[in-house]
Design an enzyme around this catalytic site. Structure first.
Site, short mmCIF file in Angstrom:
data_model
loop_
_atom_site.label_atom_id
_atom_site.label_comp_id
_atom_site.label_asym_id
_atom_site.label_seq_id
_atom_site.Cartn_x
_atom_site.Cartn_y
_atom_site.Cartn_z
N GLU A 1 0.88 -1.36 0.12
CA GLU A 1 -0.15 -0.10 0.16
C GLU A 1 0.95 1.17 -0.13
O GLU A 1 0.73 2.35 -0.70
CB GLU A 1 -0.89 0.16 1.25
CG GLU A 1 -1.94 -1.29 1.12
CD GLU A 1 -1.30 -2.42 2.19
OE1 GLU A 1 -2.16 -3.01 2.86
OE2 GLU A 1 -0.17 -2.65 1.96
N ALA B 1 16.28 -36.71 -6.73
CA ALA B 1 16.45 -37.00 -7.91
C ALA B 1 16.89 -38.50 -7.92
O ALA B 1 17.49 -39.08 -6.95
CB ALA B 1 17.91 -36.18 -8.20
N SER C 1 30.35 -39.77 -4.69
CA SER C 1 29.05 -39.05 -5.16
C SER C 1 29.38 -37.94 -6.13
O SER C 1 30.44 -37.27 -6.23
CB SER C 1 28.72 -38.45 -3.77
OG SER C 1 27.71 -37.46 -3.85
N ARG D 1 15.35 -23.58 -3.82
CA ARG D 1 16.22 -23.07 -2.44
C ARG D 1 16.04 -21.56 -2.30
O ARG D 1 15.86 -21.31 -0.87
CB ARG D 1 17.58 -23.36 -2.67
CG ARG D 1 18.36 -24.90 -2.65
CD ARG D 1 19.60 -25.04 -2.69
NE ARG D 1 20.07 -26.45 -2.62
CZ ARG D 1 21.36 -26.85 -2.76
NH1 ARG D 1 22.16 -26.06 -3.27
NH2 ARG D 1 21.51 -28.31 -2.74
N LEU E 1 24.85 -26.65 0.35
CA LEU E 1 23.28 -26.47 0.24
C LEU E 1 23.16 -24.81 0.30
O LEU E 1 22.05 -24.34 0.99
CB LEU E 1 22.68 -26.98 1.61
CG LEU E 1 22.89 -28.49 1.73
CD1 LEU E 1 22.08 -28.81 3.12
CD2 LEU E 1 22.16 -29.08 0.62
N ARG F 1 23.63 -20.55 -5.29
CA ARG F 1 24.74 -20.16 -5.93
C ARG F 1 24.53 -19.73 -7.37
O ARG F 1 25.22 -18.90 -7.99
CB ARG F 1 25.90 -21.28 -6.07
CG ARG F 1 26.27 -21.37 -4.74
CD ARG F 1 27.42 -22.74 -4.43
NE ARG F 1 27.06 -23.94 -5.30
CZ ARG F 1 26.35 -24.88 -4.81
NH1 ARG F 1 26.08 -24.70 -3.45
NH2 ARG F 1 25.89 -26.17 -5.42
N GLY G 1 18.32 -37.95 2.21
CA GLY G 1 18.26 -39.14 1.83
C GLY G 1 16.91 -40.11 1.98
O GLY G 1 16.12 -39.43 2.60
#
Length: 367
Positions: A56, A161, A175, A191, A211, A214, A292
Site C-alpha cells: 500500500e 533426484a 558421489s 532453495r 546447500l 549459487r 536421503g
C-alpha cells in the site's frame, strides 16, 4: 457479494504485481496493491523486500511519483492492511493519510497481530471496506504464510533426484551430480523459495554438500538443518566451516555451540514433528527436504510432506541405492500429481497434498 469484471481485473493485477516480491519478503507474505481512480489504474505497489515499503505504501508513493493524487482513489490490496508498528508504520495510517476513499481486500490477515483489526480501523475512519474479491487466488499465492498462521509449522517440499531405476545414489562410484544443468538451476530457484533446508547426517558424510544458493541471485541463504542424533557430522564438513548458518539437531551433549539438542522418537530418529514445531516457532514458513531415503521416509510416514519434486534421469547406476518410496506411498499420503516438467531431458513429476495445489505454473523455475 457480486463483483464486476472490471473489479476482478484490478485485483488480478494486484495479485500479479505481488509476485515481484517472491523469494525476498519472508517471513512476511506476498502482497500487491493497485490504486484506481475514475476507472483507471494510477499506481501499483508490492512488498518488495523485508524491511521495505509495504504494498500500500509503495502504491501511494508510486502515484505521487507519477503525478497522481491518491486522494479519493480505491485501493485493491491482496491482504488486509496491517495496523501495527513493525519494520514499517501501519498501512492503515498510510491509506488514511493518502485520502483513500475505499479499500477492496482479497483476503483477511490471520496473523494474530492483525486478524480484522486493520479493516475495523479503516471502517471506523469512514473508509469503505469490501472484502473477498479473488480470495481463493490470493490465498493460493500466500500458501506458506497462511499455512504457518494456521498450523504454526512450515510447508515441506521434498526434492528427490533418481536414476532410471528409481535409485538415488550409486555406491559403485564417488558421489556426483547426475541431473541436467536445467534441473540444477531449478533446484537453486527452489532453495531461494524456502527458509531452511533439512538433510540427514548420512548425506553430509556421503556428499559434503554446501546447500547454498549459487546459480541464481539471492539476498539471503537458507538455514541448513542437519538431523544428526548421535553427532556424527564431520567437523571438517563444508556446513560447519563456511560463513552461513547451520543448525545440527541431535540428542547427545552440546559439542557445537550452534547445535540444538532434541529428544529422539521411539525409533531413535529425531522427531520430524518436533523439528517442524521448532522451526515454526522461529517463524519459518517453507522448508526444503533434501535428505536421503531415511530422512524422506520419516517425514512422509509422519504425514508432514506437503509437496514432492521427483526428478527422473536417464542415468543408470551400477550399484544403486533405492529411493524406497513408490507412487502408491505418495498417494497413501493424500498426494496427487499436479504438474510435470522437462528440465533439460530430466522428467519431473510434481506431487502435492490434495487441495494445496502448486504455487505457480512454472514454480520453482522463473516465471
Amino acid at each position: 457479494m457480486s463483483w464486476s469484471s472490471e473489479e476482478m481485473s484490478f485485483m488480478a493485477h494486484a495479485i500479479e504485481v505481488a509476485e515481484r516480491g517472491r523469494g525476498r519478503v519472508r517471513p512476511n507474505p506476498l502482497v500487491g496493491c493497485v490504486l484506481v481512480k475514475n476507472g483507471k489504474v494510477i499506481a501499483e505497489g508490492w512488498h518488495d523486500h523485508l524491511g521495505g515499503l509495504h504494498a500500500e505504501q509503495m502504491a501511494i508513493h508510486d502515484a505521487e511519483e507519477n503525478g497522481y493524487s491518491p486522494n479519493g482513489s480505491t485501493a485493491y490490496v491482496t491482504l488486509e492492511p496491517c495496523n501495527h508498528h513493525g519494520r514499517t508504520p501501519p498501512c492503515t495510517e498510510s491509506l488514511m493519510w493518502a485520502g483513500i476513499k475505499e479499500v477492496v481486500v482479497a483476503h483477511r490477515d490471520p496473523n494474530p497481530t492483525v486478524r480484522g483489526n486493520g479493516i475495523n480501523v479503516l471502517e471506523n475512519e469512514g473508509i469503505v471496506v469490501r472484502e473477498g474479491l479473488l480470495q481463493d487466488e490470493a490465498a493460493f499465492q500466500m500458501q506458506p504464510f497462511l499455512h504457518w498462521c494456521e498450523n504454526m509449522r512450515p510447508l515441506v517440499t521434498l526434492k528427490v533426484a533418481m536414476d532410471c531405476d528409481g535409485n538415488v545414489d550409486d555406491l559403485a562410484s564417488e558421489s556426483h551430480r547426475f541431473t541436467s544443468e536445467a534441473s540444477l538451476d531449478a533446484v537453486h530457484y527452489l532453495r531461494k523459495e524456502v527458509d531452511a533446508i533439512i538433510i540427514g547426517v548420512e548425506t553430509v558424510q556421503r556428499d559434503d554438500p554446501a546447500l547454498t544458493i549459487r546459480r541464481v541471485e539471492s539476498e539471503k541463504q537458507p538455514l541448513r538443518v542437519v538431523m544428526d542424533r548421535t553427532l556424527r557430522i564431520p567437523q571438517d564438513s563444508r556446513l560447519l566451516n563456511d560463513e552461513h548458518e547451520t543448525l545440527v539437531l541431535h540428542s547427545q551433549g552440546d559439542e557445537f555451540e550452534w547445535s540444538q539438542r532434541m529428544a529422539p522418537a521411539e525409533d531413535g530418529f529425531i522427531s520430524p514433528e518436533a523439528v517442524l514445531r521448532m522451526l515454526g516457532d522461529r517463524g519459518f514458513q517453507e522448508i526444503l527436504l533434501e535428505g536421503g531415503p531415511s530422512t524422506a521416509q520419516h517425514f512422509l510416514s509422519s504425514g508432514l510432506v506437503d509437496r514432492v519434486v521427483l526428478i527422473s534421469t536417464d542415468t543408470q547406476f551400477k550399484q544403486g541405492v533405492p529411493f524406497g518410496i513408490s507412487n502408491e506411498d505418495l498417494r497413501a499420503n493424500d498426494m496427487e500429481v499436479v504438474n510435470e516438467f522437462d528440465w533439460g531431458g530430466d522428467k519431473v513429476h510434481c506431487w502435492s497434498k490434495k487441495g494445496l495445489g502448486w504455487p505457480t505454473s512454472s514454480w520453482p523455475t522463473p516465471l
